[in-house]
Design a protein around this motif. Structure first.
Motif, mmCIF file in Angstrom:
data_model
loop_
_atom_site.group_PDB
_atom_site.id
_atom_site.type_symbol
_atom_site.label_atom_id
_atom_site.label_comp_id
_atom_site.label_asym_id
_atom_site.label_seq_id
_atom_site.Cartn_x
_atom_site.Cartn_y
_atom_site.Cartn_z
ATOM 1 N N GLU A 58 -22.118 -25.314 -39.560
ATOM 2 C CA GLU A 58 -22.126 -26.072 -38.300
ATOM 3 C C GLU A 58 -21.341 -27.380 -38.412
ATOM 4 O OE1 GLU A 58 -23.716 -25.290 -35.115
ATOM 5 O OE2 GLU A 58 -25.854 -25.176 -35.581
ATOM 6 N N THR A 95 -22.153 -24.220 -24.757
ATOM 7 C CA THR A 95 -22.416 -23.561 -26.038
ATOM 8 C C THR A 95 -21.296 -22.613 -26.459
ATOM 9 O OG1 THR A 95 -23.845 -22.238 -24.657
ATOM 10 C CG2 THR A 95 -24.930 -23.636 -26.251
ATOM 11 N N HIS A 102 -14.766 -29.201 -25.292
ATOM 12 C CA HIS A 102 -16.233 -29.249 -25.377
ATOM 13 C C HIS A 102 -16.726 -30.689 -25.283
ATOM 14 C CE1 HIS A 102 -19.909 -29.652 -28.007
ATOM 15 N NE2 HIS A 102 -20.349 -28.948 -26.985
ATOM 16 N N ARG A 106 -19.213 -32.056 -22.484
ATOM 17 C CA ARG A 106 -20.530 -32.547 -22.904
ATOM 18 C C ARG A 106 -20.724 -33.995 -22.442
ATOM 19 N NH1 ARG A 106 -24.421 -31.071 -27.656
ATOM 20 N NH2 ARG A 106 -25.306 -33.081 -28.139
ATOM 21 N N GLY A 254 -33.555 -25.357 -20.922
ATOM 22 C CA GLY A 254 -34.688 -26.243 -21.165
ATOM 23 C C GLY A 254 -36.062 -25.713 -20.851
ATOM 24 N N THR A 257 -37.439 -22.272 -23.492
ATOM 25 C CA THR A 257 -37.492 -22.812 -24.845
ATOM 26 C C THR A 257 -38.676 -23.778 -24.994
ATOM 27 O OG1 THR A 257 -35.918 -24.438 -24.029
ATOM 28 C CG2 THR A 257 -35.027 -22.667 -25.387
ATOM 29 N N PHE A 303 -27.541 -18.564 -32.582
ATOM 30 C CA PHE A 303 -26.273 -18.625 -31.839
ATOM 31 C C PHE A 303 -25.242 -18.005 -32.762
ATOM 32 C CE2 PHE A 303 -27.884 -21.600 -28.622
ATOM 33 C CZ PHE A 303 -27.161 -21.174 -27.524
ATOM 34 N N ARG A 305 -21.090 -17.800 -34.258
ATOM 35 C CA ARG A 305 -19.861 -18.551 -34.452
ATOM 36 C C ARG A 305 -18.722 -17.575 -34.720
ATOM 37 N NH1 ARG A 305 -22.600 -21.744 -32.277
ATOM 38 N NH2 ARG A 305 -23.210 -23.821 -32.983
ATOM 39 N N ALA A 355 -34.189 -25.940 -35.421
ATOM 40 C CA ALA A 355 -34.528 -25.273 -34.154
ATOM 41 C C ALA A 355 -33.669 -25.806 -32.998
ATOM 42 C CB ALA A 355 -36.007 -25.444 -33.842
ATOM 43 N N PHE A 356 -33.136 -27.021 -33.138
ATOM 44 C CA PHE A 356 -32.216 -27.566 -32.129
ATOM 45 C C PHE A 356 -30.761 -27.416 -32.553
ATOM 46 C CE2 PHE A 356 -35.903 -30.502 -31.051
ATOM 47 C CZ PHE A 356 -36.139 -29.952 -29.802
ATOM 48 N N GLY A 357 -30.505 -26.656 -33.611
ATOM 49 C CA GLY A 357 -29.142 -26.497 -34.105
ATOM 50 C C GLY A 357 -28.697 -27.737 -34.865
ATOM 51 N N HIS A 358 -27.380 -27.876 -34.989
ATOM 52 C CA HIS A 358 -26.815 -28.950 -35.810
ATOM 53 C C HIS A 358 -25.352 -29.104 -35.415
ATOM 54 C CE1 HIS A 358 -26.698 -31.517 -39.314
ATOM 55 N NE2 HIS A 358 -25.681 -30.855 -39.827
ATOM 56 N N HIS A 361 -22.755 -29.094 -31.354
ATOM 57 C CA HIS A 361 -23.491 -28.400 -30.288
ATOM 58 C C HIS A 361 -24.988 -28.675 -30.326
ATOM 59 C CE1 HIS A 361 -20.223 -26.077 -28.547
ATOM 60 N NE2 HIS A 361 -19.720 -26.071 -29.774
ATOM 61 N N CYS A 363 -28.642 -29.496 -29.749
ATOM 62 C CA CYS A 363 -29.274 -29.457 -28.422
ATOM 63 C C CYS A 363 -29.177 -30.796 -27.683
ATOM 64 C CB CYS A 363 -30.735 -29.076 -28.573
ATOM 65 S SG CYS A 363 -31.595 -29.043 -27.005
ATOM 66 N N GLY A 365 -30.708 -31.460 -24.966
ATOM 67 C CA GLY A 365 -31.987 -31.788 -24.317
ATOM 68 C C GLY A 365 -33.135 -32.003 -25.281
HETATM 69 C C1 HEM Z 1 -28.124 -26.350 -27.135
HETATM 70 C C2 HEM Z 1 -32.572 -25.290 -28.797
HETATM 71 C C3 HEM Z 1 -34.593 -27.612 -25.008
HETATM 72 C C4 HEM Z 1 -30.181 -28.296 -23.152
HETATM 73 C C5 HEM Z 1 -29.158 -25.877 -27.916
HETATM 74 C C6 HEM Z 1 -28.986 -25.169 -29.163
HETATM 75 C C7 HEM Z 1 -30.238 -24.868 -29.623
HETATM 76 C C8 HEM Z 1 -31.198 -25.393 -28.675
HETATM 77 C C9 HEM Z 1 -30.569 -24.109 -30.906
HETATM 78 C C10 HEM Z 1 -27.640 -24.797 -29.826
HETATM 79 C C11 HEM Z 1 -27.365 -25.731 -30.968
HETATM 80 C C12 HEM Z 1 -26.240 -25.301 -31.873
HETATM 81 O O1 HEM Z 1 -25.442 -24.412 -31.529
HETATM 82 O O2 HEM Z 1 -26.122 -25.899 -32.964
HETATM 83 C C13 HEM Z 1 -33.498 -25.824 -27.899
HETATM 84 C C14 HEM Z 1 -34.949 -25.780 -28.098
HETATM 85 C C15 HEM Z 1 -35.519 -26.430 -27.039
HETATM 86 C C16 HEM Z 1 -34.431 -26.885 -26.176
HETATM 87 C C17 HEM Z 1 -35.654 -25.113 -29.271
HETATM 88 C C18 HEM Z 1 -36.968 -26.701 -26.721
HETATM 89 C C19 HEM Z 1 -37.949 -26.729 -27.612
HETATM 90 C C20 HEM Z 1 -33.578 -28.031 -24.199
HETATM 91 C C21 HEM Z 1 -33.747 -28.806 -22.991
HETATM 92 C C22 HEM Z 1 -32.521 -28.964 -22.440
HETATM 93 C C23 HEM Z 1 -31.548 -28.332 -23.327
HETATM 94 C C24 HEM Z 1 -35.081 -29.344 -22.438
HETATM 95 C C25 HEM Z 1 -32.242 -29.731 -21.165
HETATM 96 C C26 HEM Z 1 -31.475 -29.380 -20.235
HETATM 97 C C27 HEM Z 1 -29.252 -27.818 -24.068
HETATM 98 C C28 HEM Z 1 -27.817 -27.843 -23.854
HETATM 99 C C29 HEM Z 1 -27.227 -27.282 -25.002
HETATM 100 C C30 HEM Z 1 -28.313 -26.926 -25.893
HETATM 101 C C31 HEM Z 1 -27.102 -28.372 -22.623
HETATM 102 C C32 HEM Z 1 -25.734 -27.084 -25.287
HETATM 103 C C33 HEM Z 1 -25.174 -28.213 -26.096
HETATM 104 C C34 HEM Z 1 -23.722 -27.991 -26.499
HETATM 105 O O3 HEM Z 1 -23.306 -26.842 -26.697
HETATM 106 O O4 HEM Z 1 -23.006 -29.003 -26.617
HETATM 107 N N1 HEM Z 1 -30.506 -26.019 -27.643
HETATM 108 N N2 HEM Z 1 -33.237 -26.487 -26.741
HETATM 109 N N3 HEM Z 1 -32.233 -27.771 -24.382
HETATM 110 N N4 HEM Z 1 -29.523 -27.272 -25.296
HETATM 111 FE FE1 HEM Z 1 -31.369 -26.982 -26.069
#
Ligand code: HEM
Length: 414
Positions: A58, A95, A102, A106, A254, A257, A303, A305, A355-358, A361, A363, A365
């Motif tokens: 990542e 994503t 990007h 973003r 959002g 998840t 996700f 790559r 869990a939110f990636g790294h 990209h 997360c 949110g």
């Molecule tokens: C991207 C997980 C909640 C908006 C991601 C990714 C993961 C993730 C794994 C991709 C990261 C990567 O590729 O490295 C989660 C989890 C959540 C959560 C586990 C809740 C527990 C939210 C919320 C929002 C949100 C509340 C609000 C709108 C986004 C957006 C991206 C993203 C916009 C794309 C970012 C990018 O590609 O630049 N999320 N998410 N997520 N998440 Fe979340």
């Protein structure tokens, strides 16, 4: 003999059985940290499952592109998406974007999701949480925590942020479940194949958001829909596809998840009563509990790559043009990264789960998600005295976003 094969990563039913899923992840991380998968009906791909390896990949987004192959979809679905929408992921969200493009996309909403701005939403979110927990009181001590409460609450927050009216929420929730649960026959529209189903769902999304764009361009408001409808990334007009992808990711990323982490966090407390007692006695542990609930549930299982130049990892050569699945679900239980990785510990201080990636990209949110989960449990412990299972939880059969989809519970009010 484990009885596992790498190709099972694409089998939706594996995700319906969490015990087996985690045995599979353990086997994968231990025996095949860089595994080749070639399941029937899918284009082949590598699977990377260790925490350190996913971070390594990542951190090199120029070698490991986010698009065009974004998630694991059956070949007929990818083909239908390309034929109808021009991209194999079907929508073109953040994503699936790379590089400067990007970053510019973003940047349109990044400020909105910064902790300092998310904190401004704290009292509104606390009110939503309290109102949803109060609904439990109307259900006479028994409800389905997932379908009656938890799925609706983050949806309400996501819709409020986007600026979508409350009366359209049920439609949005149905569309999201249909999109993420396309491989689950219980979710799929009757009489349609998976590919036909996804196309139909996407068309409904397009119709819905086209109307919003027209409205916000004519009457801008203080909401994320206005940022998307009027945004000029890098000074250029957004394409209709990019705009749709943006709405869809904000609308969908959002809620299922966050809901999965709320319900799965509650299930983990029920499965570990000493942790429930600890949390009740020490409310100051709420923040570490929330992060542990997210690690534990890892609702986004992967996700993908796209490899742009040859790269060697653990002796395997990933070739330019290959695809890699980053298994966030496996990485969040990696014993190399977490002490007692298979224990649910609400006081886990060092918890840099994936869990939110790294990387670029990560997360967008994540602060919002944490705030929502914290607000939910604050409201819950303020209103509910006891809670116990009223039946076994049921898990979604899906390899992308999945978790508990039904959780019957009995409870008493304070
Ligand atoms: C991207 C997980 C909640 C908006 C991601 C990714 C993961 C993730 C794994 C991709 C990261 C990567 O590729 O490295 C989660 C989890 C959540 C959560 C586990 C809740 C527990 C939210 C919320 C929002 C949100 C509340 C609000 C709108 C986004 C957006 C991206 C993203 C916009 C794309 C970012 C990018 O590609 O630049 N999320 N998410 N997520 N998440 Fe979340």
């Amino acid at each position: 003999m484990s009885g596992f094969v790498v190709n099972q990563i694409a089998d939706p039913t594996l995700y319906g059985d969490p015990q087996r899923l985690h045995q599979f992840y353990d086997w994968l991380r231990r025996e095949h940290p860089v595994a080749w998968a070639d399941p029937e009906g899918f284009r082949p791909f590598w699977v990377v499952s260790r925490h350190a390896d996913i971070r390594e990949l990542e951190r090199q987004p120029e070698i490991f592109n986010a698009g065009p192959r974004m998630t694991l979809l059956p070949i007929p679905v990818e083909q239908a998406n390309v034929a109808i929408f021009g991209v194999e992921s079907g929508v073109f969200p953040l994503t699936a974007m790379d590089g400067a493009h990007h970053q510019a996309m973003r940047a349109l909403t990044q400020d909105f999701f910064l902790p300092k701005n998310i904190r401004k939403l704290e009292s509104a979110i606390a009110q939503h949480a309290a109102a949803f927990v109060a609904r439990m009181a109307q259900d006479e001590g028994q409800c389905d925590l997932a379908t009656d409460i938890a799925f609706w609450y983050p949806l309400r927050v996501a819709m409020a942020i986007l600026g979508i009216d409350e009366q359209d929420e049920a439609r949005m929730l149905r569309l999201t479940h249909e999109l993420f649960g396309a491989s689950d026959p219980a979710v799929r529209r009757p009489g349609l194949t998976e590919a036909e189903h996804i196309v139909a769902v996407k068309q409904d999304y397009i119709a819905f958001f086209d109307a919003i764009t027209r409205d916000r361009q004519a009457n801008p408001r203080e909401d994320v829909a206005t940022l998307i409808a009027t945004g000029m990334p890098g000074g250029a007009e957004m394409s209709a596809e990019e705009r749709l992808g943006y709405y869809v990711i904000i609308a969908t990323a959002g809620h299922d998840t966050t809901a999965a982490s709320i319900v799965g966090g509650m299930q983990a407390l029920l499965d570990n009563p000493e942790q429930m007692a600890l949390l009740k006695a020490h409310p100051e542990l709420l923040k570490t509990f929330v992060n542990e609930a997210i690690r534990w549930t890892a609702p986004v299982k992967h996700f993908m790559r796209n490899v742009t130049q040859d790269y060697t990892l653990h002796g395997q050569t990933l070739r330019a043009g290959d695809h890699v699945l980053l298994s966030f679900g496996a990485a969040t239980r990696d014993p190399e990264a977490f002490g007692d990785a298979d224990q649910f510990r609400i006081d886990r201080a060092l918890n840099n789960h994936l869990a939110f990636g790294h990387g670029p990209h990560t997360c967008l949110g994540q602060y919002l998600a944490k705030l929502e989960i914290e607000a939910f449990f604050t409201a819950f412990f303020a209103q509910i005295a006891t809670i116990e299972p009223a039946g076994p939880p049921i898990y979604t059969e899906g390899s992308f976003v999945s978790g508990i989809r039904a959780m019957p519970v009995r409870y008493s009010r304070l």
